[in-house]
Design an enzyme around this catalytic site. Structure first.
Site, mmCIF file in Angstrom:
data_model
loop_
_atom_site.group_PDB
_atom_site.id
_atom_site.type_symbol
_atom_site.label_atom_id
_atom_site.label_comp_id
_atom_site.label_asym_id
_atom_site.label_seq_id
_atom_site.Cartn_x
_atom_site.Cartn_y
_atom_site.Cartn_z
ATOM 1 N N PHE A 1 70.035 54.340 49.209
ATOM 2 C CA PHE A 1 71.488 54.476 49.460
ATOM 3 C C PHE A 1 71.887 53.923 50.829
ATOM 4 C CE2 PHE A 1 71.123 58.829 47.077
ATOM 5 C CZ PHE A 1 70.986 58.186 45.863
ATOM 6 N N ILE A 2 71.216 52.888 51.312
ATOM 7 C CA ILE A 2 71.464 52.451 52.691
ATOM 8 C C ILE A 2 72.629 51.452 52.774
ATOM 9 C CG2 ILE A 2 70.415 51.465 54.778
ATOM 10 C CD1 ILE A 2 69.323 54.271 53.728
ATOM 11 N N GLY B 1 67.596 63.934 51.232
ATOM 12 C CA GLY B 1 68.910 63.469 51.678
ATOM 13 C C GLY B 1 69.488 64.477 52.653
ATOM 14 N N SER B 2 69.966 65.594 52.109
ATOM 15 C CA SER B 2 70.504 66.647 52.985
ATOM 16 C C SER B 2 69.414 67.212 53.888
ATOM 17 C CB SER B 2 71.072 67.789 52.136
ATOM 18 O OG SER B 2 72.052 67.308 51.258
ATOM 19 N N GLN C 1 111.021 67.817 38.802
ATOM 20 C CA GLN C 1 110.654 68.736 39.884
ATOM 21 C C GLN C 1 109.133 68.868 40.014
ATOM 22 O OE1 GLN C 1 111.223 73.068 39.735
ATOM 23 N NE2 GLN C 1 112.706 72.794 41.380
ATOM 24 N N ILE D 1 71.471 51.968 59.011
ATOM 25 C CA ILE D 1 70.663 53.116 59.418
ATOM 26 C C ILE D 1 70.021 53.752 58.194
ATOM 27 C CG2 ILE D 1 72.784 54.551 59.602
ATOM 28 C CD1 ILE D 1 71.088 55.977 61.916
ATOM 29 N N THR E 1 68.142 58.481 54.577
ATOM 30 C CA THR E 1 67.963 59.082 53.254
ATOM 31 C C THR E 1 66.801 58.454 52.486
ATOM 32 O OG1 THR E 1 70.345 59.435 53.209
ATOM 33 C CG2 THR E 1 69.192 59.634 51.105
ATOM 34 N N GLU F 1 79.520 59.680 63.755
ATOM 35 C CA GLU F 1 79.461 59.152 62.394
ATOM 36 C C GLU F 1 80.397 59.950 61.485
ATOM 37 O OE1 GLU F 1 75.614 59.048 60.479
ATOM 38 O OE2 GLU F 1 76.467 58.155 58.681
#
Ligand SMILES: Cc1cc2nc3c(=O)[nH]c(=O)nc-3n(C[C@H](O)[C@H](O)[C@H](O)COP(=O)(O)OP(=O)(O)OC[C@H]3O[C@@H](n4cnc5c(N)ncnc54)[C@H](O)[C@@H]3O)c2cc1C
Length: 382
Positions: free
Chosen positions: A156-157, A131-132, A279, A123, A126, A242
């Site tokens: 970035f896929i 991106g965002s 500890q 998919i 981006t 997702e």
């Protein structure tokens, strides 16, 4: 997950898939990490056994199984070190777009291959400059007679390098903001479609994350998914699953990191005793175990709510950021417990630690998740 969700049949499926992973995946991880690729042969073997898109109806070659089976596959892949195998993205993120929104002819054409492994999906949302902020994508799809002509690029896929079919977000109306975004299927042989670099990443090495380019890329108009301009709405509908799928990755990686840290703390000695008996180390492990337990309860609750058909947008956004950060805390501490050995490739925690860094970034960053959560609280953060 609690017993009420898992039946004996689920357990039989889990045992069978665990054996498959132990035989076909775990022994090859080192090589695939070095190759930066998982061979197609694995996809075909998984398809043969019904491990790809098990939820697909039988008419398309699936088994018509529930989401629990996808959860099992995702969990066991990670337990067997197959985090970088892009099957969950194919089965539970990209292919569902085809099943939900493609025309009957497109479904007939593509879905059977998604179940056999002959068609790998990805998919493409981006872009280098978006991106965002997905409404800012610049890839366009212009209608020209019976075709769409795409221009732009994606980056970035996941599965991008070997994908046969990509669900691409593109602007069919560049002036309409998010209402101008449509989803269009681009197959690997479409004229004008090129793959760029297989990206060299910090971790997640066997995953073929790539750049994609569209230069006057022409696809039939029937490749449009659903309605023109409805792409954003479809993405919002599908992103819940997702994100849940990524939450599973976070949780199981945290469980594995804790296991590695705990085992090591019991056997490594310093100053005449196992380091787990200091500890400081023991309390650190107690905190990690608490984080992991909280994560499991939260995740299983969301899986159940999702299967029951509830809207989990708010809770899955909380979980995506909390689990994405929790797994990084736990992995960091587990590596620290290993001392210098944790920094060495032959120790599993080394790979886990670098792979999990991606989890608070992809499928929506932690910050974007907090934005969604705070907006749902009635706030307007800028
Ligand atoms: C391994 C990997 C696999 C991926 N797979 C896919 C894939 O298959 N398909 C796909 O389409 N994409 C994929 N992505 C891309 C991923 O979804 C994006 O990287 C992510 O959404 C962030 O976008 P960006 O990288 O452009 O960062 P930006 O959006 O530029 O953000 C940079 C920083 O600013 C912060 N930020 C941005 N906006 C705000 C705001 N409003 N408030 C506060 N902080 C903000 C972000 O949280 C981040 O910390 C993948 C990424 C990675 C690393």
């Amino acid at each position: 997950m609690t017993d009420s969700l898992y039946t004996e049949e689920h357990q039989i499926f889990r045992d069978a898939f665990r054996k498959f992973v132990a035989k076909e995946i775990t022994p090859n991880v080192e090589q695939w990490e070095a190759d930066r690729a998982v061979p197609r042969d694995l996809w075909l073997k998984m398809g043969e056994q019904g491990y790809l898109c098990p939820w697909l109806p039988e008419q398309y070659g699936g088994l018509g199984l529930g989401f629990e089976y996808s959860v099992i596959i995702n969990e066991e892949l990670i337990r067997g070190d197959g985090f970088g195998v892009g099957v969950p993205l194919h089965s539970d993120v990209a292919t569902p777009y085809v099943h939900s929104y493609a025309t009957p002819e497109m479904k007939e054409r593509w879905l059977p291959g998604c179940a056999t492994g002959e068609v790998i999906t990805s998919i493409g949302l981006t872009e280098p400059n978006a991106g965002s902020d997905l409404a800012a994508i610049r890839t366009t799809a212009r209608r020209d007679g019976d075709s769409y002509v795409l221009n732009g690029q994606k980056t970035f896929i996941t599965n991008g390098y070997f994908a046969d079919l990509v669900v691409v977000a593109a602007k069919t109306d560049p002036k309409a903001g998010h209402r101008g975004v449509s989803l269009i299927l681009v197959d690997k042989d479409a004229p004008g479609f090129h793959r760029g670099r297989r990206l060299e990443k910090m971790g997640y090495h066997m995953q073929d994350t790539a750049e994609l380019f569209f230069e006057d890329c022409r696809v039939p108009a029937s490749h449009l998914l659903g309605a023109e301009g409805a792409g954003f709405k479809y993405m919002m509908e599908k992103l819940q699953r997702e994100r849940l799928e990524v939450c599973i990755k976070c949780q199981v990686n945290a469980e594995e990191a804790l296991k590695e840290g705990l085992n090591y703390a019991k056997v490594r000695e310093a100053f005449g005793r196992p380091i787990g008996n200091f500890q400081y180390t023991a309390f650190r492990l107690a905190e990690m175990a608490t984080d992991v337990e909280l994560g499991r309860v939260f995740l299983d609750h969301l899986i159940r709510r999702h299967i029951e058909g509830n809207d989990i947008t708010q809770q899955v956004s909380m979980a995506k950021y909390w689990l994405g950060e929790m797994v990084n805390r736990v992995a960091y501490q587990a590596l620290q417990i290993h001392g210098g050995y944790g920094y060495m490739e032959e120790y599993r925690i080394c790979r886990i630690s670098r792979d999990v860094r991606s989890l608070s970034i992809f499928a929506g960053t932690s910050e974007i998740m907090k934005l969604i959560v705070s907006r749902n609280l009635g706030l307007t953060p800028q």
